[in-house]
Write a protein that holds these residues in place. Structure first.
Motif, PDB file in Angstrom:
ATOM      1  N   TYR A  65       0.778  -1.242  -0.107  1.00 20.05           N
ATOM      2  CA  TYR A  65      -0.131   0.020   0.066  1.00 20.05           C
ATOM      3  C   TYR A  65       0.779   1.278  -0.044  1.00 20.05           C
ATOM      4  O   TYR A  65       2.022   1.261   0.722  1.00 20.05           O
ATOM      5  N   LYS A 112       3.887   0.630   2.752  1.00 17.50           N
ATOM      6  CA  LYS A 112       3.718  -0.597   3.507  1.00 17.50           C
ATOM      7  C   LYS A 112       4.154  -1.623   2.751  1.00 17.50           C
ATOM      8  O   LYS A 112       3.385  -1.988   1.592  1.00 17.50           O
ATOM      9  N   TYR A 136       6.232  -0.758   7.634  1.00 22.11           N
ATOM     10  CA  TYR A 136       5.641   0.455   7.292  1.00 22.11           C
ATOM     11  C   TYR A 136       6.838   1.290   7.093  1.00 22.11           C
ATOM     12  O   TYR A 136       8.000   1.071   7.817  1.00 22.11           O
ATOM     13  N   SER A 191       3.639   0.898  12.441  1.00 24.30           N
ATOM     14  CA  SER A 191       2.647   1.696  11.832  1.00 24.30           C
ATOM     15  C   SER A 191       3.436   2.873  11.701  1.00 24.30           C
ATOM     16  O   SER A 191       4.208   3.507  12.214  1.00 24.30           O
TER      17      SER A 191
END
Lengths: 374, 215, 424
Positions: free
Chosen positions: C104, C122, C127, C144
């Protein structure tokens, strides 16, 4: 006055038990007095000095009524066993007392405000129990599941630890689902200047993603100009309001409203969640110093009422069989949407059967107030 | 002794009652001002709406749900306030001291109303002793407040009917009345002062802020 | 900033594209975006079932994608769109996709001149930040990324990132701190309970943020070093524009908000709230949005609030170039007002929406985009000037301060207009 004897097993909660072991009396006293002196004022003082101990509030409380009129659940009892003692002892209470306060304020009261409506003086008992929660929150004496949700709000600005990419990805997936109903439907992300920002609660992307597909279809059919943010600030729920962690509450609400300001929308339309409405419409803005949300918030009930009444969406097939509805406290007693809710129920149900008591006299579902997440 | 309770003590009682009440109300308002949100949330319309629904009997759902209690509490509170103000014997005292007078009720009516107040006190005492919720939140102060409320009426009733020594009973009666006056601002009898304000605020919050109602 | 001097400030009017024609050509046309210089207008368009493309000035990119979103022009006029094909995502810039693709990618950001393009990515559940196609190398597997900032020169990228995995309902672990700031892939030494309001100095050398030390205990941290004192609450800090040693943030003490620089109160009185503190361009003055009491909003400059108050809200204040005037957008009774130095401009003119204002170099004129009755227009000193548009973008003043670029759609046609400031 002797503490009320509650004839039930004490709550076992790892987080609260650990906090109880750690709390020092001087720390407790400092926090209690700080909250009472700095964060409360005329209301608490007047309420305590006006209450004539008549017990009329008891009949208002669904905890009291549904527990065979167990005295320990009466609203005035909950005040007696918390605030009265704190005031009388000027905050000199022990950790076990704070734990009992937390049990009472978090798990034996939903802050539904029915008792305030039944008190002849209009004493807002739920407000006082929120003050108790505030004290407990500052002492980290919060039930584990609730505190974990508050931590999620604090870290991610949503209730369910949803990460930024998961949020957008879910919307894009649900846009496709919405297109399953209405092929031309679109879920417009980050569309500045749209009429409406639609915001939801954390459990929607997490567990009930289909609701996002549904709204995609509904918005298309209704022909509305809408958007959803692709950033944090999409979650309108707020369990920090219920834990009493008002700093986290305010940060979440501020971001929610600033996201609407950033997207330059005219209004925020939100899903059904009652506590989210309370947080976004009243508690959050109040803490921020806003009389009302800077971008108006429209609750789902008002939204669907308008859509159905104006004919923007038509009900093709009503739901069969007798169906009733539970009036959510935060949007009915404390939001005034009872009649609109009935209009919607009659519009979508073949046989709507009302409850008694209803509308603002409803009984709380017992889930609200942070007792159960959502 | 009579001169003392009729003169200086009466003066003191009225001054403490009035000044004390003002002080408590100003203290309350100052506390509300400090809280910032209280006054911005207030609305005259919704304050009045709330009061109308709670000072008229059976004008809200809860009173209808509890007819016996509603009747007792209204009868009690009306008689409690009206009887001492319109009692002929009291007005004569006002007339003697200040040369002012107003309409008075007949002694028979006053007598019945006094009985209602005393009966009301007995009813509330009974509730305090038997209703588990009320009993649980009752302490000595509640019995004391009940006694302070009942005593002027009981003694007045006795004095009027001239049981026991009239003069002594009269002195006790006046003293009891003065104690009650002094107690109003400084005990939870101040609910008499605060009723209007707490109702107005809750009515405003429910009506003006939350677009609902509180009755 | 990109070099505005190179833009076409001569052509009075150019009709760049007729968007009505696009609607006929494509199944669906999304909301348009225009380049900063106004020479390009672009929309994501649907060309078939699960097939999207980008239409720029009427031309589509060579290659369609399965999904496209977040079309944004860089300051130097390149069009970036987040694009997906075969379940993988990437960044497409002017029709050319980055070589790498990701699980992503989101949150595109640019350096001030637009030369550097960054986004959060990601990959395999880890991340990171990708800067010009190159993903950070980080010693920790980031769990994250909440947000990130990029320095004006694009050389420094800093993110609020979760550096420690956290089990379900692990309250103790959470309070030990799982978040840190990662600068160009290198995490700060310390972890924090939470981090917010990340900001970077103009020279890119310093990073500041709010941190949460415990429940109801907040502070400001600069390059990993916290201020000496903590507060009941804080809002996001800002750097002095020319001195990266100076950081200012609102802090809450005893229920009131105060403005603090490097941990010391700089305004002598507290407010019900303080938001969006902003330095004047030379850094000599500070303006902030304040609530002097509940539901009484205004702007305070160097601690002194304007006399005019607004009932609903006031947005961020803006200084004029020499720092003598302050403008803000305020809301009262459902309408928006443009306010300069406490006076509502345009004889109390109100709008359904107002966009950020720009001052003319001499500070005499304030120009902004406004909305009224569903139409958009340029407002000069609060009064509507010229045509009404169906869509409009923020006006841009030429570097010499004599001309204004107006970019808007009128009768479905997108125009780029240059107007002499003196005529407005």
């Amino acid at each position: 006055m002797k503490p009320t004897i509650a004839k039930r097993e004490p709550v076992v909660d790892d987080a609260m038990d650990q906090t109880e072991a750690k709390l020092r009396p001087e720390q407790i006293q400092k926090v209690i007095n700080e909250v009472i002196d700095k964060e409360t004022g005329g209301r608490l003082w007047t309420y305590v000095n006006t209450c004539i101990h008549c017990g009329l509030c008891a009949e208002a409380c669904q905890w009291y009524l549904s527990n065979d009129r167990d005295v320990s659940y009466a609203p005035v009892t909950k005040i007696k066993d918390t605030i009265w003692v704190m005031l009388k002892n000027k905050g000199a209470v022990d950790a076990a007392f704070i734990k009992r306060c937390a049990e009472i304020a978090y798990t034996e009261c939903n802050l539904c405000r029915r008792c305030g409506m039944y008190c002849p003086f209009g004493i807002d008992i739920a407000y006082m129990l929120l003050v108790v929660r505030r004290i407990c929150a500052k002492l980290d004496m919060v039930p584990l599941y609730l505190q974990d949700t508050v931590h999620s709000h604090a870290a991610t600005m949503n209730q369910m630890w949803v990460k930024p990419d998961e949020w957008i990805d879910t919307l894009q997936w649900q846009e496709e689902e919405g297109q399953g109903y209405v092929p031309s439907a679109r879920l417009p992300l980050e569309k500045e200047g749209a009429e409406i920002m639609y915001s939801v609660i954390g459990p929607e992307p997490k567990f009930l993603a289909q609701l996002l597909g549904n709204i995609t279809a509904i918005m298309k059919v209704a022909g509305l100009d809408w958007t959803m943010p692709a950033t944090a600030g999409w979650d309108n729920s707020n369990m920090a309001m219920y834990s009493g962690d008002f700093e986290v509450m305010a940060r979440v609400e501020r971001l929610h409203h600033e996201t609407a300001q950033r997207l330059k929308v005219k209004k925020i339309v939100m899903g059904e969640c009652g506590h989210a409405f309370r947080g976004a419409e009243y508690d959050g803005p109040t803490w921020m110093g806003w009389m009302k949300p800077p971008i108006p918030i429209v609750h789902a009930i008002s939204f669907y009422y308008d859509l159905i009444k104006s004919g923007r969406i038509k009900i093709a097939k009503k739901a069969e069989g007798p169906i009733t509805v539970q009036d959510p406290c935060n949007v009915i007693r404390n939001g005034g949407l009872g009649d609109k809710l009935r209009y919607i129920m009659n519009a979508v149900c073949a046989e709507f059967v009302d409850v008694t008591p209803n509308k603002r006299h409803n009984y709380c579902c017992n889930e609200g107030g942070g007792v159960i997440n959502c | 002794m009579y001169e003392l309770v009729r003169g200086p003590l009466a003066w003191a009682a009225f001054i403490i009652f009035i000044a004390g009440s003002l002080y408590r109300i100003i203290y309350m308002l100052a506390g509300c001002k400090k809280e910032k949100i209280v006054f911005p949330h207030m609305s005259l319309k919704h304050s009045l709406a709330s009061l109308v629904h709670w000072v008229i009997p059976f004008n809200n759902q809860y009173m209808k749900q509890r007819p016996a209690f509603t009747i007792v509490t209204f009868a009690f509170h009306i008689c409690l306030v009206v009887t001492p103000i319109f009692l002929l014997a009291h007005i004569i005292l006002w007339d003697e001291s200040w040369n002012i007078s107003w309409w008075s009720m007949s002694d028979t009516i006053a007598d019945y109303m006094t009985i209602i107040v005393i009966a009301g006190c007995i009813f509330f005492l009974y509730r305090r002793l038997t209703d588990p919720v009320v009993k649980n939140v009752t302490d000595a102060s509640d019995y004391l407040l009940l006694a302070i409320t009942a005593l002027p009426f009981i003694t007045g009733f006795i004095a009027y009917h001239q049981w026991f020594d009239y003069k002594t009973m009269l002195i006790i009666h006046i003293l009891a009345g003065e104690i009650m006056l002094i107690a109003i601002p400084f005990t939870r009898l101040s609910h008499m002062l605060f009723f209007v304000f707490t109702r107005a605020y809750f009515g405003s919050e429910q009506g003006h802020v939350k677009h609902s109602k509180d009755w | 900033m990109p070099d505005l001097g190179n833009w076409d400030w001569k052509s009075k009017e150019k009709m760049i594209a007729d968007t009505a024609e696009w609607k006929a050509r494509f199944e669906d046309v999304w909301e348009p975006y225009v380049s900063p210089d106004g020479e390009k207008i672009a929309s994501i368009v649907k060309i078939g079932e699960g097939e999207f493309n980008v239409c720029v000035n009427g031309e589509t990119w060579e290659e369609p994608y399965e999904k496209l979103w977040y079309s944004r022009f860089s300051p130097d006029g390149r069009l970036t769109v987040l694009a997906s094909k075969d379940m993988e995502w990437t960044m497409a810039v002017d029709g050319k996709a980055w070589e790498n693709s990701y699980e992503y990618i989101w949150d595109t950001k640019f350096s001030a001149d637009g030369k550097v393009i960054a986004a959060t990515v990601k990959q395999d559940d880890v991340y990171g930040i990708a800067v010009d196609e190159k993903t950070w190398e980080c010693s920790k597997e980031l769990q994250s990324i909440a947000s990130y900032v990029i320095s004006p020169d694009g050389k420094t990228v800093a993110a609020i990132a979760q550096t420690v995995p956290l089990g379900q309902a692990d309250l103790e672990g959470f309070l030990k701190g799982t978040w840190s700031v990662v600068v160009n892939g290198k995490p700060w030494q310390n972890n924090f309970v939470d981090l917010y309001g990340l900001t970077i100095s103009n020279d890119g050398k310093k990073i500041a943020a709010e941190y949460r030390a415990a429940i109801c205990d907040y502070g400001i941290v600069v390059n990993g070093a916290p201020w000496e004192t903590t507060a009941g609450c804080t809002w996001e800090p800002v750097f002095h524009p020319n001195n990266n040693d100076v950081v200012t943030a609102p802090v809450r003490q005893g229920g009131r908000w105060f403005l603090a620089t490097n941990g010391t109160f700089v305004w002598d009185k507290g407010f019900t709230n303080i938001l969006y503190q902003t330095y004047s361009p030379d850094g000599e003055r500070i303006a902030a949005t304040v609530a002097t009491s509940f539901a009484k909003w205004t702007v305070a400059v160097d601690g002194q609030p304007w006399r005019t108050k607004f009932g609903e809200c006031v947005l961020q204040p803006y200084f004029n170039p020499d720092g003598t005037k302050v403008a803000a957008i305020a809301k009262d009774r459902g309408f928006w007002f443009l306010v300069v130095d406490g006076t509502v401009l345009g004889d109390g003119a109100y709008y359904d929406n107002i966009w950020p204002p720009v001052f003319s170099p001499d500070g005499d004129k304030v120009i902004c985009k406004v909305e009224k009755h569903g139409k958009y227009a340029i407002a000069v000193n609060g009064k509507i000037w010229g045509s009404k548009y169906e869509a409009l973008w923020d006006p841009v003043i030429s570097p010499d301060g004599t001309k204004v670029l107006i970019r808007g759609i009128e009768d479905k046609k997108y125009y780029r207009r240059i107007v002499p400031l003196a005529s407005m």
